[in-house]
Motif scaffolding. Structure first.
Motif, PDB file in Angstrom:
ATOM      1  N   GLU A 164      55.737  79.813  22.952  1.00 44.74           N
ATOM      2  CA  GLU A 164      56.811  79.062  23.613  1.00 44.74           C
ATOM      3  C   GLU A 164      58.102  79.141  22.810  1.00 44.74           C
ATOM      4  O   GLU A 164      59.195  79.296  23.373  1.00 44.74           O
ATOM      5  CB  GLU A 164      56.395  77.600  23.778  1.00 44.74           C
ATOM      6  CG  GLU A 164      55.280  77.385  24.792  1.00 44.74           C
ATOM      7  CD  GLU A 164      54.771  75.956  24.785  1.00 44.74           C
ATOM      8  OE1 GLU A 164      55.236  75.169  23.923  1.00 44.74           O
ATOM      9  OE2 GLU A 164      53.908  75.625  25.619  1.00 44.74           O
ATOM     10  N   LYS A 165      57.977  79.041  21.495  1.00 42.66           N
ATOM     11  CA  LYS A 165      59.153  79.109  20.632  1.00 42.66           C
ATOM     12  C   LYS A 165      59.847  80.464  20.768  1.00 42.66           C
ATOM     13  O   LYS A 165      61.080  80.535  20.870  1.00 42.66           O
ATOM     14  CB  LYS A 165      58.735  78.867  19.175  1.00 42.66           C
ATOM     15  CG  LYS A 165      59.820  79.152  18.144  1.00 42.66           C
ATOM     16  CD  LYS A 165      61.024  78.254  18.333  1.00 42.66           C
ATOM     17  CE  LYS A 165      62.102  78.595  17.304  1.00 42.66           C
ATOM     18  NZ  LYS A 165      63.313  77.762  17.488  1.00 42.66           N
ATOM     19  N   VAL A 166      59.065  81.529  20.778  1.00 43.54           N
ATOM     20  CA  VAL A 166      59.644  82.869  20.922  1.00 43.54           C
ATOM     21  C   VAL A 166      60.392  82.981  22.248  1.00 43.54           C
ATOM     22  O   VAL A 166      61.532  83.459  22.304  1.00 43.54           O
ATOM     23  CB  VAL A 166      58.547  83.950  20.823  1.00 43.54           C
ATOM     24  CG1 VAL A 166      59.116  85.330  21.174  1.00 43.54           C
ATOM     25  CG2 VAL A 166      57.951  83.981  19.418  1.00 43.54           C
ATOM     26  N   LEU A 167      59.776  82.515  23.315  1.00 42.69           N
ATOM     27  CA  LEU A 167      60.368  82.652  24.650  1.00 42.69           C
ATOM     28  C   LEU A 167      61.702  81.924  24.783  1.00 42.69           C
ATOM     29  O   LEU A 167      62.596  82.390  25.497  1.00 42.69           O
ATOM     30  CB  LEU A 167      59.389  82.139  25.709  1.00 42.69           C
ATOM     31  CG  LEU A 167      58.148  83.011  25.950  1.00 42.69           C
ATOM     32  CD1 LEU A 167      57.164  82.290  26.854  1.00 42.69           C
ATOM     33  CD2 LEU A 167      58.536  84.356  26.539  1.00 42.69           C
ATOM     34  N   VAL A 168      61.839  80.782  24.123  1.00 38.93           N
ATOM     35  CA  VAL A 168      63.076  80.001  24.279  1.00 38.93           C
ATOM     36  C   VAL A 168      64.129  80.345  23.232  1.00 38.93           C
ATOM     37  O   VAL A 168      65.227  79.780  23.262  1.00 38.93           O
ATOM     38  CB  VAL A 168      62.783  78.480  24.218  1.00 38.93           C
ATOM     39  CG1 VAL A 168      61.825  78.081  25.312  1.00 38.93           C
ATOM     40  CG2 VAL A 168      62.254  78.066  22.846  1.00 38.93           C
ATOM     41  N   SER A 169      63.815  81.261  22.331  1.00 42.72           N
ATOM     42  CA  SER A 169      64.766  81.547  21.252  1.00 42.72           C
ATOM     43  C   SER A 169      65.240  82.997  21.240  1.00 42.72           C
ATOM     44  O   SER A 169      65.806  83.458  20.253  1.00 42.72           O
ATOM     45  CB  SER A 169      64.136  81.199  19.896  1.00 42.72           C
ATOM     46  OG  SER A 169      62.946  81.943  19.674  1.00 42.72           O
ATOM     47  N   LEU A 170      65.010  83.711  22.352  1.00 43.01           N
ATOM     48  CA  LEU A 170      65.442  85.103  22.432  1.00 43.01           C
ATOM     49  C   LEU A 170      66.850  85.212  23.008  1.00 43.01           C
ATOM     50  O   LEU A 170      67.285  84.349  23.777  1.00 43.01           O
ATOM     51  CB  LEU A 170      64.470  85.907  23.303  1.00 43.01           C
ATOM     52  CG  LEU A 170      63.033  86.024  22.791  1.00 43.01           C
ATOM     53  CD1 LEU A 170      62.200  86.857  23.755  1.00 43.01           C
ATOM     54  CD2 LEU A 170      62.989  86.636  21.396  1.00 43.01           C
TER      55      LEU A 170
END
Length: 236
Positions: free
Chosen positions: A160-166
């Motif tokens: 989830e963190k990766v998806l919202v921080s790209l």
């Protein structure tokens, strides 16, 4: 009973640095030897009953030997300067807890470390000039530090963190993944591979575009050269 393969493994030695990593390795090592429960808690051995059999006596002696054996493995797993600080400990749990307190700090200190690392985790964002693997490696470095301190951080939370921080350039790929996959079940490795494939395609298109631009430039220069030559011939 520990397997011969486990017994043959070399003991991970702690020299005062990277305690969390050593603790994970040592815990796994002691588990492989069947001794971790004697480190994790103070074990009380039940006394033998009346008229024990030889098998019962042997099993009882084996159980009694596990506490000093676990302590000896901990002694062997630290450098001499560190050993002198735990040599007065009489049980493996006492020695383990003392090492933990010395090199990991109190519960309050650990909670502060976890809090600071969680802040780093939350504010991390992928930069426009970064590749996805570079960013995820940097993120996982923080994640692993949090986990080594005993704090749970699920793989789903990391995804989830990766998806919202790209960056914005990945939005179309994220939308495609949302339509084709269950993002609550996708693994981090699968996610990274999907974004790496997009990066590779973009890189190939950029190379093709650069090559076309280069060829067009060469063609234009050649055309200008012919025009100049023809103009010179007319003047003569």
């Amino acid at each position: 009973m520990a397997s011969n393969n486990t017994s043959a493994l070399s003991t991970p030695v702690f020299n005062g640095e990277n305690y969390q990593v050593w603790a994970v390795k040592m815990k796994a090592y002691l588990r492989g030897l069947g001794l971790w429960q004697w480190v994790e808690t103070e074990r009380q051995i039940e006394p033998l009953g009346n008229n024990p059999t030889l098998n019962q006596i042997g099993a009882h002696e084996e159980e009694e030997a596990k506490t000093p054996r676990a302590l000896s493995y901990i002694h062997a797993a630290v450098s001499e300067p560190i050993f002198t600080r735990i040599m007065a400990c009489e049980t493996p749990k006492e020695a383990w807890d003392k090492l933990k307190e010395m090199y990991l700090g109190s519960d309050r200190t650990r909670q502060m470390q976890i809090l600071n690392l969680k802040r780093q985790f939350e504010v991390l964002r992928m930069k426009d000039n970064e590749f996805i693997k570079e960013y995820v490696d940097k993120l996982m470095e923080v994640v692993n530090k949090i986990r080594l301190l005993g704090e749970e951080l699920t793989n789903q939370r990391v995804v989830e963190k990766v998806l919202v921080s790209l960056p914005e350039r990945f939005e179309s790929k994220i939308s495609s993944l949302e339509n084709s996959k269950d993002l609550t079940k996708i693994s981090l490795a699968e996610l990274v591979h999907a974004f790496q494939a997009q990066e590779q395609r973009r890189s190939m298109r950029q190379e093709e575009s650069n090559e076309e631009a280069f060829l067009a430039l060469q063609k234009r220069k050649a055309s200008q050269g012919r025009d100049k030559k023809q103009s010179g011939e007319k003047k003569r």
